[in-house]
Design an enzyme around this catalytic site. Structure first.
Site, PDB file in Angstrom:
ATOM      1  N   GLU A 169      11.328 -13.268  11.271  1.00  0.00           N
ATOM      2  CA  GLU A 169      12.020 -12.752  12.454  1.00  0.00           C
ATOM      3  C   GLU A 169      13.475 -13.210  12.500  1.00  0.00           C
ATOM      4  O   GLU A 169      14.385 -12.400  12.756  1.00  0.00           O
ATOM      5  CB  GLU A 169      11.288 -13.196  13.721  1.00  0.00           C
ATOM      6  N   HIS A 183      15.617 -11.529   9.877  1.00  0.00           N
ATOM      7  CA  HIS A 183      15.898 -10.138  10.259  1.00  0.00           C
ATOM      8  C   HIS A 183      17.037 -10.081  11.266  1.00  0.00           C
ATOM      9  O   HIS A 183      17.915  -9.203  11.174  1.00  0.00           O
ATOM     10  CB  HIS A 183      14.635  -9.509  10.845  1.00  0.00           C
ATOM     11  N   HIS A 237      11.829   2.583  17.856  1.00  0.00           N
ATOM     12  CA  HIS A 237      12.742   1.602  17.282  1.00  0.00           C
ATOM     13  C   HIS A 237      13.095   1.925  15.836  1.00  0.00           C
ATOM     14  O   HIS A 237      14.256   1.949  15.435  1.00  0.00           O
ATOM     15  CB  HIS A 237      12.118   0.207  17.390  1.00  0.00           C
ATOM     16  N   HIS A 250      -1.256  11.279  12.598  1.00  0.00           N
ATOM     17  CA  HIS A 250      -0.203  10.979  11.623  1.00  0.00           C
ATOM     18  C   HIS A 250      -0.542  11.571  10.263  1.00  0.00           C
ATOM     19  O   HIS A 250       0.333  12.133   9.583  1.00  0.00           O
ATOM     20  CB  HIS A 250      -0.013   9.466  11.514  1.00  0.00           C
ATOM     21  N   HIS A 290       5.829   2.339   1.247  1.00  0.00           N
ATOM     22  CA  HIS A 290       5.630   3.519   2.083  1.00  0.00           C
ATOM     23  C   HIS A 290       6.818   3.707   3.026  1.00  0.00           C
ATOM     24  O   HIS A 290       7.343   4.824   3.178  1.00  0.00           O
ATOM     25  CB  HIS A 290       4.336   3.352   2.882  1.00  0.00           C
TER      26      HIS A 290
END
Length: 302
Positions: free
Chosen positions: A60, A63, A125, A216, A278
């Protein structure tokens, strides 16, 4: 105006930086590290620099550092591009979009840390960051385009391909959103088989999480078919326009890799490296599609 060669390298660094932000955000989400720094922002666990480093804190906090550093690069790139190639019609809009959506995704991330957000808001986001990435990528391509004196206005694209290009690009954003929703609702393994949900059964999903997962997959199947149709059309009618011809072949290749990676994620029960691959294929595909839209906006109808 004398073209500044250093702008090219700065643009490439900014594009790579945006790619790292997107992959870093995916890593934070996929490792459940979003609360690695607790309910503190911009600090981490009440400190400017955390003294206790766990895996979640490292992911975190790293990032956040990358996002802050790349944010500075994007500000500089936007201003620099505006001054250096502002005469190109797309430059000012792309500069604004790159900066605006970078700030917006940072604010949404901060809001999630401080107050928490619903799954449907959080799913935006990644998509918002994707728009910022695409804007930076297109700015970079514009910079190299000027350097190579590539005249995109000579392209002749028919109405059919124009319609497909705009439609599939908009639809790809919906696919991205459904994929983000799968993760944020923790629906990844609600269906343990592929391509059907469970035991090869064609029955309808039985709960909310299965609906999200299968929704999805259905969206991904449709964009796979759509891009196949476009690629065949480009191969048949645009052999003499190589950027169009190869652009759609690469787009179909990327969506194929994306579908395969999605299947392997389920089969391997959420292998982290495959899951990040992916995400990477999604990012590259969306960037390419936005470039095709740029070319369409410049072309003369065939």
């Amino acid at each position: 105006m004398r073209y500044n060669k250093f702008l090219k390298w700065f643009a490439v660094a900014s594009t790579i930086g945006m790619l790292l932000i997107l992959l870093g955000g995916a890593l934070v989400t996929k490792t459940d590290s979003g609360m690695g720094c607790g309910r503190h922002w911009p600090g981490c666990n009440g400190q400017l620099i955390p003294d206790e480093i766990t895996a979640e804190v490292l992911i975190e906090f790293s990032h956040r550092l990358v996002t802050g550093a790349v944010g500075i690069l994007i500000v500089v790139l936007s201003v620099w591009s505006w001054k250096a190639i502002g005469h190109i019609r797309e430059t000012k809009l792309l500069s604004f979009l790159a900066l605006f959506f970078l700030i917006l995704q940072a604010l949404i991330g901060a809001a999630q840390v401080l107050w928490g957000q619903g799954d449907f808001i959080l799913a935006l986001h990644f998509g918002i960051s994707l728009i910022s990435f695409a804007s930076v990528l297109l700015l970079t391509l514009l910079i190299f385009e000027v350097d190579k004196k590539f005249d995109a206005d000579t392209l002749k694209i028919g109405k059919t391909l124009k319609t497909h290009t705009i439609g599939v690009t908009i639809y790809s954003y919906i696919v991205v959103y459904t994929g983000a929703l799968v993760r944020h609702t923790e629906s990844e393994l609600s269906c343990t088989d592929w391509p059907m949900c469970k035991n090869g059964d064609f029955s309808l999903p039985q709960n909310f999480w299965e609906w999200v997962q299968m929704g999805h997959r259905t969206a991904a199947a449709l964009i796979f078919i759509w891009l196949l149709i476009i690629a065949i059309h480009a191969i048949r009618h645009y052999k003499n326009q190589r950027v169009i011809y190869w652009g759609w072949i690469i787009a179909f290749s990327l969506v194929t890799l994306q579908v395969l990676a999605g299947a392997i994620v389920i089969i391997t029960r959420l292998n982290l490296y495959v899951a990040l691959a992916h995400s990477l294929f999604v990012i590259l595909l969306f960037g390419l599609l936005t470039y095709m839209v740029l070319l369409v906006s410049r072309s003369r109808q065939n």
